[in-house]
Design a protein around this motif. Structure first.
Motif, PDB file in Angstrom:
ATOM      1  N   ILE A   1       9.614 -13.789   4.914  1.00 14.06           N
ATOM      2  CA  ILE A   1       8.309 -13.814   6.393  1.00 14.06           C
ATOM      3  C   ILE A   1       7.890 -11.970   6.679  1.00 14.06           C
ATOM      4  N   LEU A   2       7.147 -11.718   5.875  1.00 14.47           N
ATOM      5  CA  LEU A   2       7.043 -10.016   6.644  1.00 14.47           C
ATOM      6  C   LEU A   2       5.430  -9.832   7.086  1.00 14.47           C
ATOM      7  N   PRO A   3       5.441  -9.720   8.515  1.00 12.07           N
ATOM      8  CA  PRO A   3       4.307  -9.754   9.217  1.00 12.07           C
ATOM      9  C   PRO A   3       4.275  -8.674   9.607  1.00 12.07           C
ATOM     10  N   THR A   4       4.298  -7.629   8.681  1.00 15.30           N
ATOM     11  CA  THR A   4       3.550  -5.834   8.421  1.00 15.30           C
ATOM     12  C   THR A   4       4.364  -5.545   7.285  1.00 15.30           C
ATOM     13  N   PRO A   5       3.143  -6.211   6.189  1.00 19.17           N
ATOM     14  CA  PRO A   5       3.806  -5.400   4.933  1.00 19.17           C
ATOM     15  C   PRO A   5       2.845  -4.777   4.257  1.00 19.17           C
ATOM     16  N   ARG A   6       3.530  -3.090   4.603  1.00 24.46           N
ATOM     17  CA  ARG A   6       2.694  -1.771   4.488  1.00 24.46           C
ATOM     18  C   ARG A   6       3.034  -1.438   3.249  1.00 24.46           C
ATOM     19  N   HIS A   7       3.300  -2.474   2.077  1.00 23.68           N
ATOM     20  CA  HIS A   7       2.963  -1.554   0.893  1.00 23.68           C
ATOM     21  C   HIS A   7       2.045  -0.720  -0.138  1.00 23.68           C
ATOM     22  N   GLY A   8       2.083  -0.268  -0.620  1.00 20.75           N
ATOM     23  CA  GLY A   8       0.826   1.193  -0.468  1.00 20.75           C
ATOM     24  C   GLY A   8       1.285   2.273  -0.287  1.00 20.75           C
ATOM     25  N   LYS A   9       0.259   2.637   0.285  1.00 14.74           N
ATOM     26  CA  LYS A   9       0.469   4.002   0.924  1.00 14.74           C
ATOM     27  C   LYS A   9      -0.161   4.114   2.426  1.00 14.74           C
ATOM     28  N   PRO A  10       0.911   4.000   2.993  1.00 21.13           N
ATOM     29  CA  PRO A  10       1.080   4.106   4.483  1.00 21.13           C
ATOM     30  C   PRO A  10       1.073   5.464   5.085  1.00 21.13           C
TER      31      PRO A  10
ATOM     32  N   LEU B   1      -8.374   6.092  11.167  1.00 21.99           N
ATOM     33  CA  LEU B   1      -7.775   6.369   9.605  1.00 21.99           C
ATOM     34  C   LEU B   1      -7.370   5.011   9.682  1.00 21.99           C
ATOM     35  N   ARG B   2      -7.516   5.015   8.466  1.00 21.00           N
ATOM     36  CA  ARG B   2      -6.940   3.683   7.932  1.00 21.00           C
ATOM     37  C   ARG B   2      -5.580   3.656   7.594  1.00 21.00           C
ATOM     38  N   ASP B   3      -5.355   2.350   8.150  1.00 22.65           N
ATOM     39  CA  ASP B   3      -3.318   2.522   8.511  1.00 22.65           C
ATOM     40  C   ASP B   3      -2.484   2.358   6.723  1.00 22.65           C
ATOM     41  N   VAL B   4      -2.967   2.083   6.252  1.00 21.60           N
ATOM     42  CA  VAL B   4      -2.527   2.073   4.921  1.00 21.60           C
ATOM     43  C   VAL B   4      -3.904   1.922   3.059  1.00 21.60           C
ATOM     44  N   ILE B   5      -3.244   1.878   2.616  1.00 24.55           N
ATOM     45  CA  ILE B   5      -4.310   1.907   1.155  1.00 24.55           C
ATOM     46  C   ILE B   5      -3.346   0.998   0.705  1.00 24.55           C
TER      47      ILE B   5
ATOM     48  N   THR C   1      -5.922  -4.757   0.848  1.00 23.60           N
ATOM     49  CA  THR C   1      -5.855  -5.488   1.792  1.00 23.60           C
ATOM     50  C   THR C   1      -6.557  -5.371   3.203  1.00 23.60           C
ATOM     51  N   SER C   2      -6.399  -6.514   3.918  1.00 24.91           N
ATOM     52  CA  SER C   2      -7.479  -6.867   5.259  1.00 24.91           C
ATOM     53  C   SER C   2      -6.749  -5.476   6.395  1.00 24.91           C
TER      54      SER C   2
END
Length: 659
Positions: free
Chosen positions: A440-449, A501-505, A508-509
Motif C-alpha cells: 500500500i502506497l498512501p501517497t504514490p507521487r510517481h511522475g513529476k513532483p 501549484l499542482r502537487d505532482v504531474i 491521476t487525481s
C-alpha cells in the motif's frame, strides 16, 4: 559576536507535576555528539520504550546501546524507619506504580535538566550531564539538610545493556561488581565511579515497566530492565554533594564532576556566541540544534541525526537540517565535514536516503531529492562563507548529480523531454512522502513532483553560477533552466482554478490535491514563481494548510484528509502524509512570506511567536516531527526533529538579518 547568553529557561512547578498524566507530557533531551542521548520525563519517569537516562553509542552514530534506563532513588531515615521514594514509574499492573512526584518541587531545563525535591527536612537538587564526545553521563545530587535524624540517599541503577531497541532476557548472563555492571550475553558493560558506597545485590528484573506514550501509538508498551547494585550516600551535614559517573569506558582517574557540568555549559554558551543570534527562543534552538550534529565513525566526519528518539542520519533530512542547524549557527567546519561525509557516499548521482540503525554502514539510496538538495546546501554554504575552494572540492559530485539526473539513474529518475525530472514506479517511494505499508502506497507521487522540479531548476541555476566562478565548462545549465524547465514547469504545474501549484504531474487525481510541497517552489534561492503567483499560493497555503506548529500535508477539504495521527502502525502510516501537520515546511513558508508578501517581515515576526510556544511542549526547547492535522497541539512522532528545529532557526536568522 553575541555574548548575551539568554536561552529560554523551561520549567514545571509542583502543580504541573502532581500526577502521571501532566508530569509525563514533557521531557528533556541531552546528546553526546556520538548518537548517544539522555531523555526521561520532567517527572523523572520513562513514558516511552526509547526514554532512557543513558543511551550510549557503540559505533557512532547508529549502533546505540540502551545502557541505563533510570535510577531508582529513595531516602531512608534511621530513627523512624521511614522510606521516601523519589523514583517515579508506571507499571503494567498499575497497582505497583511508584510516584516520587509527591516530593518533586520543580523541574527546569535551560542548559541541563534539574529536579528539586523536598523530603521532610531535606532539599535534594539533582542534575545530570552528558560528556560531549564521550559515552559518559554524570549524576549530581546537592543535598541541603535541616534534619537531625540520620538518613541516607540510596540509588539503584536500572540497566538494560542491550541494543537500543531490544530488551534484556531474564536468562542473560549478568555480572555486577563495585566497578561495573555487565550483560555478558549482549557483550555490553557500564562502568561507574562515585563518592558514595557501592554494594552488590541479587539481580532483580522489572518485567512490567509500562510506557504510556507507546500504548497510545499501538507500540510495544511493556518493557524490562534489571538492577543489581546500590549506591549509598550518608547525609550527615547541612550541605553535601554526591555523584555517580557512568561510562562505557573504565574510569581510572578521579573525576572532577563539577568541572564536567561547568565545561558543558561553557561549550553550549560558545555555540550561542558562534551563532550570533540574540533572540532567547532562537538561542534555545541553537542549543537544540547541537543535539543533532553528530560524529560518523565510518567517515571520521560529522553528520546530522534526523530525529530523537527514533531516527538515525538520513540524507534528505541532513541537507534540509544543515541549513539551519549548522550554517545559520555559524558552524562552518561542521558544515564542511557533513558535506564531505555525504560526498563520500554519492553513487550514480544519488545521495543516501538512510543509514540503518545498527552496525552496518551500507546506506539505502531510495531518494530523488537528497542529491538536488546537496547542491543547494553547497550553494547556501558558499553564500555564508565565500569559500570557493570548498565549492571546487564539491564540484565533481554536483556535476555527477546533474549528469546522472539528465541521463537517467536508479529508481526511474531521469529528465524527461520537457526538461523536468520524473521519478519512481511501482512500489518505489522517493520523495519525503515515502510511506509504504506492504503493497500500500498512501501517497504514490510517481511522475513529476512539484518540489523535486523546483529543486532541479534551483540546482541548474547554481551549477551555472559555480561553473562561471570556477571557469569550468558552463554546458547549457542556464539555458536548460530558463528556456526549457521554467516555461514547462509553469505550464504544467500552475492551476489557475485553485490559484496554486499542482502537487505532482502523474495524470491521476493526486495532481490537483492541495499539499504543502509547493512551498519549496517559492523558498529556494532561485525560483520560477513570480510575485503575483507567489502571493496567490501563499494565500491558499495560509487558508488551508498553515498552523502555528507546521503545515498540514493535505487540505482538510480533501476526502483523504486524516484529522488525527495515532493508533496502530497501519493507522499512523495512513495518516502520516494525509493531513498530519509537519513542522519543518513552516520554515520555507515563513521565508517565502518574507520574500514575497507585503509586510512580510511584520507578519513573520508576529506569527513566529505562536510557533515558539512549541518549544515548551513535548520535549523542552525542541520542535517535534509532526502534530495532528485538525488541531495540532500535542507533538507526535519524534519529539525532537532536526529539520523542524533547523528550518525555524533559519527564519529567526533571516529576521535578525533583515531588521
Amino acid at each position: 559576536m553575541n555574548n548575551n547568553f539568554n536561552p529560554t529557561n523551561f520549567s514545571m512547578g509542583k502543580n504541573e507535576l502532581s500526577n502521571f498524566v501532566d508530569g509525563e507530557k514533557k521531557c528533556y533531551l541531552l546528546a553526546n555528539g556520538l548518537g548517544g542521548f539522555s531523555s526521561v520525563t520532567a517527572l523523572n519517569s520513562c513514558a516511552r520504550h526509547d526514554h532512557a537516562l543513558f543511551i550510549s553509542a557503540k559505533k557512532a552514530p547508529n549502533h546505540r546501546i540502551h545502557t541505563l534506563t533510570n535510577l531508582e532513588e529513595n531516602i531512608t531515615f534511621s530513627d523512624s524507619k521511614e522510606k521516601a521514594n523519589l523514583f517515579t514509574q508506571q507499571f503494567a499492573t498499575r497497582t505497583n506504580n511508584v510516584f516520587g512526584g509527591i516530593f518533586l518541587q520543580k523541574f527546569e531545563f535551560k542548559y541541563l535538566p534539574k529536579w528539586s525535591y523536598k523530603v521532610n527536612g531535606l532539599e535534594i537538587v539533582k542534575d545530570i550531564v552528558m560528556v560531549y564526545g564521550e559515552n559518559t553521563l554524570a549524576v549530581r545530587y546537592k543535598v541541603y539538610s535541616n534534619n537531625s535524624e540520620k538518613c541516607k540517599l540510596n540509588v539503584e541503577p536500572l540497566f538494560r545493556l542491550t541494543n537500543k531497541d531490544d530488551y534484556p532476557s531474564n536468562n542473560d548472563e549478568i555480572n555486577v561488581n563495585t566497578e561495573y555492571t555487565e550483560n555478558s550475553t549482549t557483550n555490553n558493560r557500564c562502568y561507574y565511579k562515585t563518592n558514595g558506597n557501592v554494594t552488590v545485590n541479587n539481580i532483580f528484573f522489572y518485567n512490567d515497566l509500562f510506557f504510556e506514550y507507546d500504548s497510545r501509538d499501538g507500540r510495544d508498551c511493556i518493557g524490562k530492565s534489571f538492577k543489581g547494585a546500590t549506591f549509598t550516600f550518608d547525609i550527615e551535614k547541612e550541605y553535601q554533594e554526591f555523584y555517580i559517573v557512568f561510562s562505557t569506558e573504565k574510569i581510572i582517574d578521579s573525576v572532577d564532576v563539577n568541572g564536567l557540568f561547568d565545561n558543558e555549559i561553557k561549550r553550549q554558551n560558545e555555540l550561542i556566541t558562534m551563532s550570533n543570534i540574540k533572540n532567547s527562543d532562537a538561542q534555545a534552538l541553537v542549543l537544540a540544534a547541537d543535539k543533532f550534529v553528530t560524529h560518523r565513525q565510518s567517515t571520521n566526519g560529522k553528520t546530522i541525526m534526523a530525529g530523537y528518539p527514533f531516527f538515525g542520519d538520513w540524507g534528505r533530512d541532513t541537507m534540509i537540517a544543515l541549513l539551519g542547524c549548522v550554517i545559520a549557527t555559524g558552524r562552518y567546519d561542521d558544515a564542511r565535514s557533513i558535506l564531505r561525509t555525504f560526498k563520500a557516499y554519492e553513487r550514480k548521482g544519488m545521495m543516501p536516503n538512510v543509514f540503518p540503525e545498527g552496525e552496518s554502514d551500507d546506506p539505502m539510496y531510495n531518494t530523488v531529492d537528497a542529491a538536488l538538495l546537496f547542491i543547494d546546501t553547497v550553494y547556501q554554504f558558499y553564500l555564508a562563507t565565500s569559500d570557493i575552494e570548498f565549492v571546487k572540492e564539491m564540484y565533481d559530485t554536483m556535476e555527477s548529480i546533474v549528469t546522472n539526473y539528465r541521463n537517467g539513474t536508479d529508481f526511474h529518475i531521469k529528465m524527461d523531454s520537457d526538461g523536468l525530472i520524473t521519478a519512481g514506479d511501482e512500489l518505489e517511494q522517493l520523495t519525503w512522502m515515502d510511506v509504504r505499508f506492504g503493497d500500500i502506497l498512501p501517497t504514490p507521487r510517481h511522475g513529476k513532483p512539484v518540489e523535486v522540479n523546483a529543486y532541479w531548476y534551483n540546482a541548474l541555476r547554481i551549477m551555472d553560477i559555480f561553473a562561471t566562478k570556477l571557469n569550468f565548462d558552463k554546458k547549457d545549465y542556464y539555458s536548460l533552466a530558463e528556456d526549457t524547465v521554467k516555461p514547462n514547469f509553469i505550464k504544467l504545474f500552475w492551476n489557475e482554478e485553485l490559484g496554486c501549484l499542482r502537487d505532482v504531474i502523474s495524470n491521476t487525481s493526486a495532481d490537483n490535491q492541495i499539499r504543502l510541497n509547493q512551498v519549496w517552489a517559492m523558498s529556494m534561492p532561485f525560483t520560477m514563481i513570480d510575485e503575483e503567483k507567489a502571493n496567490k499560493i501563499l494565500s491558499v497555503i495560509y487558508t488551508k494548510l498553515y498552523t502555528p506548529f507546521g503545515l498540514r500535508s493535505l487540505s482538510p477539504d480533501d476526502k483523504d484528509f486524516h484529522k488525527t495521527y495515532g493508533g496502530s502502525h497501519f493507522d499512523r502510516d495512513m495518516a502520516y502524509h494525509q493531513g498530519t501537520v509537519w513542522g519543518f515546511p513552516l520554515g520555507a513558508y515563513y521565508l517565502a512570506v518574507l520574500r514575497f508578501a507585503p509586510n512580510g517581515y511584520d507578519t513573520v515576526l508576529r506569527q513566529i511567536e505562536y510557533t515558539a510556544t512549541a518549544l515548551n511542549e513535548g520535549c523542552f526547547g525542541q520542535i517535534a516531527e509532526i502534530y495532528d492535522g485538525e488541531n495540532p497541539c500535542e507533538s507526535q512522532g519524534c519529539f525532537a526533529q532536526a529539520w523542524s528545529v533547523g528550518e525555524i532557526l533559519r527564519v529567526y536568522k533571516a529576521l535578525e538579518n533583515t531588521k
